[in-house]
Write a protein that holds these residues in place. Structure first.
Motif, short mmCIF file in Angstrom:
data_model
loop_
_atom_site.label_atom_id
_atom_site.label_comp_id
_atom_site.label_asym_id
_atom_site.label_seq_id
_atom_site.Cartn_x
_atom_site.Cartn_y
_atom_site.Cartn_z
N PRO A 99 0.79 -1.23 0.00
CA PRO A 99 0.00 0.00 0.00
C PRO A 99 0.83 1.29 0.00
O PRO A 99 0.30 2.35 -0.33
N ASP A 100 2.09 1.23 0.36
CA ASP A 100 2.93 2.43 0.41
C ASP A 100 3.74 2.66 -0.86
O ASP A 100 4.58 3.56 -0.91
N ALA A 101 3.50 1.87 -1.88
CA ALA A 101 4.26 2.00 -3.13
C ALA A 101 4.04 3.37 -3.76
O ALA A 101 2.92 3.90 -3.72
N THR A 102 5.08 3.92 -4.33
CA THR A 102 4.98 5.22 -5.01
C THR A 102 4.70 5.03 -6.50
O THR A 102 4.75 5.98 -7.26
N PHE A 103 4.42 3.82 -6.91
CA PHE A 103 4.13 3.50 -8.30
C PHE A 103 2.84 2.69 -8.36
O PHE A 103 2.43 2.08 -7.37
N VAL A 104 2.20 2.70 -9.52
CA VAL A 104 0.98 1.93 -9.74
C VAL A 104 1.29 0.89 -10.80
O VAL A 104 1.83 1.21 -11.86
N VAL A 105 0.97 -0.37 -10.51
CA VAL A 105 1.21 -1.45 -11.46
C VAL A 105 -0.07 -1.70 -12.25
O VAL A 105 -1.14 -1.90 -11.69
N LEU A 106 0.09 -1.66 -13.57
CA LEU A 106 -1.01 -1.92 -14.49
C LEU A 106 -0.62 -3.05 -15.44
O LEU A 106 0.56 -3.40 -15.53
N ALA A 107 -1.60 -3.58 -16.14
CA ALA A 107 -1.36 -4.56 -17.19
C ALA A 107 -2.04 -4.06 -18.46
O ALA A 107 -3.15 -3.51 -18.41
N ASP A 108 -1.37 -4.23 -19.59
CA ASP A 108 -1.95 -3.85 -20.87
C ASP A 108 -3.03 -4.87 -21.26
O ASP A 108 -3.26 -5.84 -20.52
N PRO A 109 -3.71 -4.71 -22.38
CA PRO A 109 -4.79 -5.63 -22.73
C PRO A 109 -4.39 -7.10 -22.85
O PRO A 109 -5.25 -7.98 -22.75
N GLU A 110 -3.11 -7.41 -23.05
CA GLU A 110 -2.67 -8.80 -23.11
C GLU A 110 -2.02 -9.25 -21.82
O GLU A 110 -1.46 -10.35 -21.74
N GLY A 111 -2.05 -8.41 -20.77
CA GLY A 111 -1.55 -8.82 -19.47
C GLY A 111 -0.10 -8.47 -19.17
O GLY A 111 0.43 -8.86 -18.14
N ASN A 112 0.57 -7.74 -20.05
CA ASN A 112 1.96 -7.33 -19.80
C ASN A 112 1.98 -6.24 -18.73
O ASN A 112 1.34 -5.20 -18.88
N GLU A 113 2.74 -6.49 -17.67
CA GLU A 113 2.82 -5.55 -16.56
C GLU A 113 3.66 -4.33 -16.93
O GLU A 113 4.65 -4.44 -17.64
N PHE A 114 3.24 -3.17 -16.42
CA PHE A 114 4.03 -1.95 -16.53
C PHE A 114 3.68 -1.06 -15.35
O PHE A 114 2.66 -1.28 -14.68
N CYS A 115 4.53 -0.09 -15.07
CA CYS A 115 4.33 0.77 -13.91
C CYS A 115 4.16 2.22 -14.32
O CYS A 115 4.83 2.70 -15.24
N VAL A 116 3.29 2.91 -13.61
CA VAL A 116 3.16 4.35 -13.73
C VAL A 116 3.77 4.91 -12.44
O VAL A 116 3.25 4.70 -11.35
N LEU A 117 4.90 5.57 -12.60
CA LEU A 117 5.67 6.07 -11.47
C LEU A 117 5.16 7.45 -11.06
O LEU A 117 4.36 8.06 -11.74
N ARG A 118 5.70 7.94 -9.97
CA ARG A 118 5.48 9.35 -9.64
C ARG A 118 6.31 10.17 -10.62
O ARG A 118 7.20 9.63 -11.30
N PRO A 119 6.04 11.46 -10.75
CA PRO A 119 6.82 12.27 -11.69
C PRO A 119 8.32 12.21 -11.38
O PRO A 119 8.72 12.29 -10.23
N LYS A 120 9.11 12.06 -12.42
CA LYS A 120 10.57 12.01 -12.30
C LYS A 120 11.19 12.84 -13.40
O LYS A 120 10.65 12.93 -14.48
N ARG A 121 12.33 13.42 -13.12
CA ARG A 121 13.03 14.23 -14.12
C ARG A 121 14.42 13.70 -14.44
O ARG A 121 15.06 14.14 -15.38
N LYS A 122 14.92 12.74 -13.62
CA LYS A 122 16.24 12.15 -13.85
C LYS A 122 16.12 10.63 -13.75
O LYS A 122 15.23 10.12 -13.09
N LEU A 123 17.03 9.93 -14.38
CA LEU A 123 17.03 8.48 -14.30
C LEU A 123 17.37 7.97 -12.91
O LEU A 123 17.10 6.83 -12.58
N THR A 124 17.94 8.82 -12.08
CA THR A 124 18.35 8.40 -10.73
C THR A 124 17.41 8.89 -9.63
O THR A 124 17.74 8.81 -8.45
N ASP A 125 16.24 9.45 -10.01
CA ASP A 125 15.24 9.89 -9.00
C ASP A 125 14.67 8.70 -8.26
O ASP A 125 14.38 7.69 -8.80
#
Length: 121
Positions: free
Chosen positions: A95-121
């Protein structure tokens, strides 16, 4: 640089469905389409792109690699992507995750992160 990322290749049971879903998510366009592949991208000269390739079976196990998206507004973007056909999934993120895990229409997982501006955020 000696090498650059060209495509993210994605196996798909329904190429048009998946290609159009990711085109809408990323605000990209279909650049090439035939029965053996569909290529999408921001523009034909803007690397990388995504290439959807046909497979006879649907997805059955968790992805070994996934896409992370970083929006300006996480909540609004999650709702927009859900309306495009994604679904929420639980991969043990808690419940404390800063990202949301979703699946596309075929079930492939992907994440929607909080806003980031650098690769190391």
């Amino acid at each position: 640089m000696a090498v650059r990322m060209y495509h993210l290749a994605v196996d798909a049971y329904d190429l048009p469905l998946l290609a159009r879903f990711w085109s809408a998510v990323l605000d990209w366009q279909v650049l090439f389409e035939d029965e053996d592949e569909i290529v999408i991208g921001a523009h034909e000269t803007a690397l990388p792109g995504m290439c959807f390739l046909p497979v006879p079976e649907g997805k059955t196990v968790k992805n070994r690699m996934h896409i992370d998206l970083t929006p300006d507004d996480q909540d609004a973007e999650v709702e927009r992507i859900l309306a495009l056909g994604a679904r929420r999934i639980d991969v043990g993120q808690g419940p404390d995750a800063t990202f949301v895990v979703l699946a596309d229409p075929e079930g492939n997982e992907f994440c929607v992160l909080r806003p980031k501006r650098k690769l190391t955020d």
